[in-house]
Design a protein around this motif. Structure first.
Motif, PDB file in Angstrom:
ATOM      1  N   HIS A  63      49.929  63.313  47.893  1.00  0.00           N
ATOM      2  CA  HIS A  63      50.607  64.541  48.297  1.00  0.00           C
ATOM      3  C   HIS A  63      50.116  65.729  47.474  1.00  0.00           C
ATOM      4  N   PRO A  64      50.184  66.937  48.030  1.00  0.00           N
ATOM      5  CA  PRO A  64      49.874  68.144  47.242  1.00  0.00           C
ATOM      6  C   PRO A  64      50.976  68.400  46.225  1.00  0.00           C
ATOM      7  N   PRO A  65      50.724  69.282  45.238  1.00  0.00           N
ATOM      8  CA  PRO A  65      51.691  69.482  44.154  1.00  0.00           C
ATOM      9  C   PRO A  65      53.091  69.870  44.612  1.00  0.00           C
ATOM     10  N   ASP A  66      53.215  70.772  45.600  1.00  0.00           N
ATOM     11  CA  ASP A  66      54.550  71.190  46.006  1.00  0.00           C
ATOM     12  C   ASP A  66      55.336  70.047  46.638  1.00  0.00           C
ATOM     13  N   VAL A  67      54.658  69.183  47.382  1.00  0.00           N
ATOM     14  CA  VAL A  67      55.335  68.049  48.000  1.00  0.00           C
ATOM     15  C   VAL A  67      55.740  67.026  46.936  1.00  0.00           C
ATOM     16  N   VAL A  68      54.858  66.786  45.944  1.00  0.00           N
ATOM     17  CA  VAL A  68      55.185  65.846  44.865  1.00  0.00           C
ATOM     18  C   VAL A  68      56.467  66.281  44.154  1.00  0.00           C
ATOM     19  N   VAL A  69      56.535  67.559  43.783  1.00  0.00           N
ATOM     20  CA  VAL A  69      57.704  68.054  43.046  1.00  0.00           C
ATOM     21  C   VAL A  69      58.944  68.065  43.932  1.00  0.00           C
ATOM     22  N   ALA A  70      58.783  68.412  45.216  1.00  0.00           N
ATOM     23  CA  ALA A  70      59.933  68.417  46.124  1.00  0.00           C
ATOM     24  C   ALA A  70      60.506  67.009  46.291  1.00  0.00           C
ATOM     25  N   HIS A  71      59.643  66.001  46.420  1.00  0.00           N
ATOM     26  CA  HIS A  71      60.122  64.622  46.525  1.00  0.00           C
ATOM     27  C   HIS A  71      60.880  64.221  45.259  1.00  0.00           C
ATOM     28  N   ALA A  72      60.341  64.576  44.074  1.00  0.00           N
ATOM     29  CA  ALA A  72      61.016  64.229  42.823  1.00  0.00           C
ATOM     30  C   ALA A  72      62.375  64.932  42.730  1.00  0.00           C
ATOM     31  N   ASN A  73      62.454  66.154  43.236  1.00  0.00           N
ATOM     32  CA  ASN A  73      63.728  66.878  43.203  1.00  0.00           C
ATOM     33  C   ASN A  73      64.776  66.176  44.059  1.00  0.00           C
ATOM     34  N   ARG A  74      64.403  65.777  45.277  1.00  0.00           N
ATOM     35  CA  ARG A  74      65.367  65.097  46.140  1.00  0.00           C
ATOM     36  C   ARG A  74      65.795  63.760  45.536  1.00  0.00           C
ATOM     37  N   LEU A  75      64.857  63.071  44.887  1.00  0.00           N
ATOM     38  CA  LEU A  75      65.213  61.809  44.247  1.00  0.00           C
ATOM     39  C   LEU A  75      66.239  62.035  43.144  1.00  0.00           C
ATOM     40  N   LEU A  76      66.055  63.068  42.332  1.00  0.00           N
ATOM     41  CA  LEU A  76      66.989  63.328  41.238  1.00  0.00           C
ATOM     42  C   LEU A  76      68.358  63.744  41.768  1.00  0.00           C
ATOM     43  N   VAL A  77      68.377  64.520  42.854  1.00  0.00           N
ATOM     44  CA  VAL A  77      69.659  64.904  43.455  1.00  0.00           C
ATOM     45  C   VAL A  77      70.401  63.670  43.947  1.00  0.00           C
ATOM     46  N   ASP A  78      69.679  62.729  44.566  1.00  0.00           N
ATOM     47  CA  ASP A  78      70.311  61.524  45.099  1.00  0.00           C
ATOM     48  C   ASP A  78      70.810  60.587  44.010  1.00  0.00           C
ATOM     49  N   MET A  79      70.311  60.746  42.793  1.00  0.00           N
ATOM     50  CA  MET A  79      70.794  59.894  41.699  1.00  0.00           C
ATOM     51  C   MET A  79      72.220  60.241  41.269  1.00  0.00           C
ATOM     52  N   GLU A  80      72.711  61.404  41.693  1.00  0.00           N
ATOM     53  CA  GLU A  80      74.072  61.834  41.380  1.00  0.00           C
ATOM     54  C   GLU A  80      74.336  61.831  39.867  1.00  0.00           C
ATOM     55  N   THR A  81      73.371  62.317  39.119  1.00  0.00           N
ATOM     56  CA  THR A  81      73.544  62.453  37.676  1.00  0.00           C
ATOM     57  C   THR A  81      73.950  63.870  37.334  1.00  0.00           C
ATOM     58  N   ASP A  82      74.576  64.034  36.190  1.00  0.00           N
ATOM     59  CA  ASP A  82      74.949  65.374  35.738  1.00  0.00           C
ATOM     60  C   ASP A  82      73.799  66.097  35.054  1.00  0.00           C
ATOM     61  N   LEU A  83      72.679  65.404  34.832  1.00  0.00           N
ATOM     62  CA  LEU A  83      71.550  65.989  34.126  1.00  0.00           C
ATOM     63  C   LEU A  83      70.565  66.597  35.109  1.00  0.00           C
ATOM     64  N   PHE A  84      69.819  67.568  34.632  1.00  0.00           N
ATOM     65  CA  PHE A  84      68.724  68.128  35.412  1.00  0.00           C
ATOM     66  C   PHE A  84      67.464  68.098  34.571  1.00  0.00           C
TER      67      PHE A  84
END
Length: 806
Positions: A531-552
């Motif tokens: 994936h290009p850089p923007d897609v890589v980071v966007a996928h990681a962002n959605r994964l972190l949101v789905d983890m339902e953690t209080d951390l960013f």
């Protein structure tokens, strides 16, 4: 205990007798006493030696002279009552030596002041002069040879005249509670201060001390950091006229009472006519004072290097800890890899080098025997050691608590003569450093746990890159047992692309470290999918949101095309990269960034371009390096840019260490430096979009034949065409959507790659019957190529094969 090469050492007592006989006749009694105590450290396994003398009333035994590690680490007191139950009092009453453990000297809470473990104590009578106290970290007590040597030294001390008082002239009297100091005119004259300009504050005199010497001097004049007994130290001052002068301080602590403060009284003299050489007592005590305030293993190592390299005029010093069968180097001076032997450079890692002990039998023998060894110029040593000191080498095992804590290697390039005073300094320094390492380990235990956890989550080694060199550093915070969330990564990608990642998870705890490991793994997985850089980071962002953690988390992701020198980068709430151009100018890159990861599910992460010319240096870091309570992030980035501009990109490791020199240790820091050199030989590439028509395979073969003819490849053309036919046929038959053929030639290898939209990997059949109509394509590709495989590519895959060509 210093040996020449592998020769067997002479018995210690005869050598001690010779050393005592060699003492200069014109030494004043106090200097003679200190010299004898220093020889106790050289010829025995003693780590601290002291003389206690009775007062005029005979009620107290007070410490009047000492040598070795700071005595407060053993919980020893300034004085003991002669009527008490301690070993000192018993020896003073009976006149017979005792050999015991430490309990009787630190039996009450007031006496136990930061005691480091258990130890053995020997007390020998000095007649009317009191007692000689010797301390060893060997819990089995004193060996017979040590007892004989201590008896010899006790007799020598007893024969010496009583130490004279500190005397008038250049004297001072410092009240420890208020800092008020009374000095005579000679002291003021040494400091270059007029009587009317001195208000009686010790801070006025301390402010004139050369900054490098101030920590050692403060360890003498601050009660909390002092060894008991006499104090002796050489230090430098800068007089108001600008002149720099060496002074020697001699002092004695006078315990206070209910109505009077504790005082430090003594004298100050011009040391330019008093310094007796490299091995004098003042230099050993100077090292002891520096080690007393060294908290970590690295602090201990740096103190040893600072105390030994310049006085010994050594060309290199290495201090290392012994961990199992490996020697883990904590400090190298000089730090450049090319200054050290080849075996050290081959073991070089991104943080510290490892030197296997098994490659250096001479060092292994010294560690096993626990005996310092001195090797003259042109000694027949293994290359790993001979190149450290071609003009002379000192190998100093560092004893601590009955074992070897590590080793110190000191090397000279030019032929070096080892004098007696220098040998004494080397041996005494080894004992002091070994004990200091043991104490530092206790301090480092928690931080080592943090560092070990952090290292398991970070890359152990950075990969070799086409057309670039990268180094990384990680510094954990020193603020308690805190695990940080900073990370870095270097990800090789197809077609000579490389992704560089730096990131920081909010917080300092086990949760932050765990999330850091998950985010690093996720970014790597999305990157290798193509994936290009923007897609890589966007996928990681959605994964972190789905983890339902209080951390960013924040991160910066840079994809560099090593062939073209073109990069695209994405920032997710992270500080921007800093780019140093080949001409030495540095700039803080500007781009629009997205929010931190894990904050918004639907977020944009715009890409920004970077052009890298050969010789450019790219720096990615976390905010711990550029931001603190006293430093705004904008000013910190400006300082980073200035540091890069002044750096020499040829030595990335030195650049990284220099940039981290002023890092804020209240936060962890990750730093990734990349020097882009450009590819010396760029591959030749051609691509063809395969249309889904009946003649598709034939068209791919005709296109490949034209490319091979243009590249001058004839003998291997049939093998290449067969591989192209099979790979294109498999993609058309078993997948839907677009199919792309890529041909790449680099050196003597031709790479054929066919990409499609299916993530399913072709499987090599285990066996094929004679009636089978499929499955032979993979076997034919394997037979025609030297290697083949598949890699993810933008939601699909790419099947590739490499064929050697002439």
């Amino acid at each position: 205990m210093v040996s020449q090469g592998a020769a067997e050492p002479a018995p210690r007592r005869p050598r001690a007798e010779l050393a005592l006989a060699a003492l200069a006749d014109d030494l004043d009694p106090r200097a003679r006493l200190h010299a004898i105590l220093e020889q106790v450290l050289v010829f025995t396994e003693v780590t601290f030696a002291a003389v206690y003398t009775p007062d005029d009333e005979g009620e107290l035994l007070s410490l009047t002279a000492s040598a070795g590690v700071p005595a407060n680490l053993y919980g020893l007191l300034d004085s003991y009552p002669t009527a008490g139950a301690t070993s000192l009092a018993e020896v003073a009453r009976t006149g017979r030596p005792v050999w015991r453990g430490s309990a009787d000297l630190v039996q009450d809470a007031d006496a136990r002041r930061s005691v480091v473990g258990e130890f053995s104590v020997g007390v020998l009578p000095l007649g009317e002069r009191g007692c000689l106290l010797a301390v060893s970290d060997d819990l089995d007590g004193f060996a017979a040879e040590d007892r004989r040597c201590l008896d010899l030294f006790a007799r020598a001390i007893a024969r010496a005249a009583p130490a004279p008082p500190l005397g008038p002239g250049a004297s001072f009297d410092l009240a420890m509670d208020t800092g008020q100091v009374e000095v005579d005119d000679q002291v003021l004259d040494l400091f270059g201060i007029g009587p009317d300009d001195f208000e009686g504050r010790v801070e006025t005199l301390l402010a004139m001390t050369v900054p490098e010497d101030l920590p050692a001097l403060m360890s003498v004049v601050e009660a909390d950091h002092m060894s008991i007994g006499d104090r002796e130290l050489e230090f430098r001052i800068r007089r108001p006229s600008g002149e720099q002068k060496w002074l020697r301080l001699r002092g004695r602590m006078v315990p206070g009472g209910e109505d009077r403060p504790t005082r430090l009284v003594g004298t100050v003299a011009d040391a330019s006519t008093l310094r007796t050489g490299r091995g004098d007592v003042a230099r050993v005590q100077r090292l002891a004072a520096a080690l007393a305030t060294a908290g970590t293993v690295r602090d201990v190592s740096q103190a040893v290097v600072a105390a030994l390299r310049k006085p010994l005029q050594a060309d290199r010093i290495a201090l290392a800890e012994l961990e199992g069968d490996r020697l883990v180097v904590t400090v190298l001076d000089p730090p450049q890899p090319e200054a050290w032997p080849e075996v050290w450079r081959t073991e070089w890692r991104s943080e510290w080098p490892d030197a296997p002990v098994r490659t250096m039998p001479t060092l292994a023998t010294a560690l096993r025997e626990g005996r310092a060894a001195i090797w003259p110029a042109d000694a027949d040593l293994e290359p790993a050691l001979a190149e450290v000191g071609p003009g002379g080498l000192a190998v100093l095992p560092l004893p601590a608590g009955g074992r070897m804590a590590g080793a110190c290697l000191i090397g000279w390039d030019s032929p070096h003569d080892f004098g007696p005073e220098e040998r004494a300094l080397l041996t005494a320094a080894a004992g002091l450093a070994g004990q200091a390492l043991m104490r530092a380990h206790a301090f480092d235990a928690e931080h080592e746990l943090v560092g070990m956890l952090q290292r398991t989550l970070l890359p152990r080694r950075l990969p070799q890159l086409p057309g670039a060199v990268a180094v990384a550093r990680y510094l954990p915070t020193t603020a308690g047992l805190e695990v940080g969330g900073d990370w870095y990564d270097v990800i090789p990608l197809p077609d000579n692309h490389v992704a560089f990642v730096i990131g920081d998870v909010q917080g300092h705890n086990a949760g932050a470290a765990t999330l850091m490991g998950q985010m690093r793994t996720a970014l790597r997985a999305y990157a290798v999918e193509g994936h290009p850089p923007d897609v890589v980071v966007a996928h990681a962002n959605r994964l972190l949101v789905d983890m339902e953690t209080d951390l960013f988390a924040t991160c910066c992701y840079v994809d560099v095309d090593m062939e073209e020198g073109l990069a695209w980068y994405v920032r997710a709430g992270h500080i921007p990269p800093v780019l140093r151009h080949p001409d030495g100018t540095a700039e803080i890159t500007e781009s629009d960034g997205g929010p931190p990861l894990g904050v918004l599910r639907q977020a944009d992460f715009p890409m920004a371009p970077l052009r890298l010319a050969p010789g450019a240096l790219l720096a990615l870091t976390t905010d711990g390096l550029v931001e603190s309570a006293d430093l705004d992030v904008e000013d910190g980035l400006d300082q980073l840019a200035s540091g890069l501009s002044a750096a020499d990109p040829a030595h990335l490791g030195v650049v990284a260490d220099t940039l981290l020199g002023g890092a804020n240790r209240d936060d962890d820091v990750a730093l990734l430096l990349v020097r882009y050199d450009g590819m010396a030989l760029r591959p030749r590439r051609e691509s063809w979009t395969v249309w889904r028509v009946p003649q598709a395979v034939a068209q791919a073969r005709r296109y490949t034949r034209r490319v091979l003819r243009a590249w001058g490849i004839r003998d291997e053309a049939d093998a290449v065409l067969l591989a192209v036919s099979e790979l294109v046929t498999n993609a058309l038959v078993h997948t839907d959507g677009r199919v792309r053929l890529d041909l790449t030639l680099l050196h003597d290898r031709l790479r054929v790659a066919v990409a499609d939209n299916s993530p399913r990997t072709p499987i090599k059949p285990a066996n094929i019957g004679w009636q089978a109509t499929g499955g032979r394509g993979v076997l034919l590709v394997e037979a025609m190529s030297s290697a083949w495989g598949t890699v993810p590519a933008s939601g699909g895959k790419q099947v590739w094969a490499e064929i050697p060509v002439g």
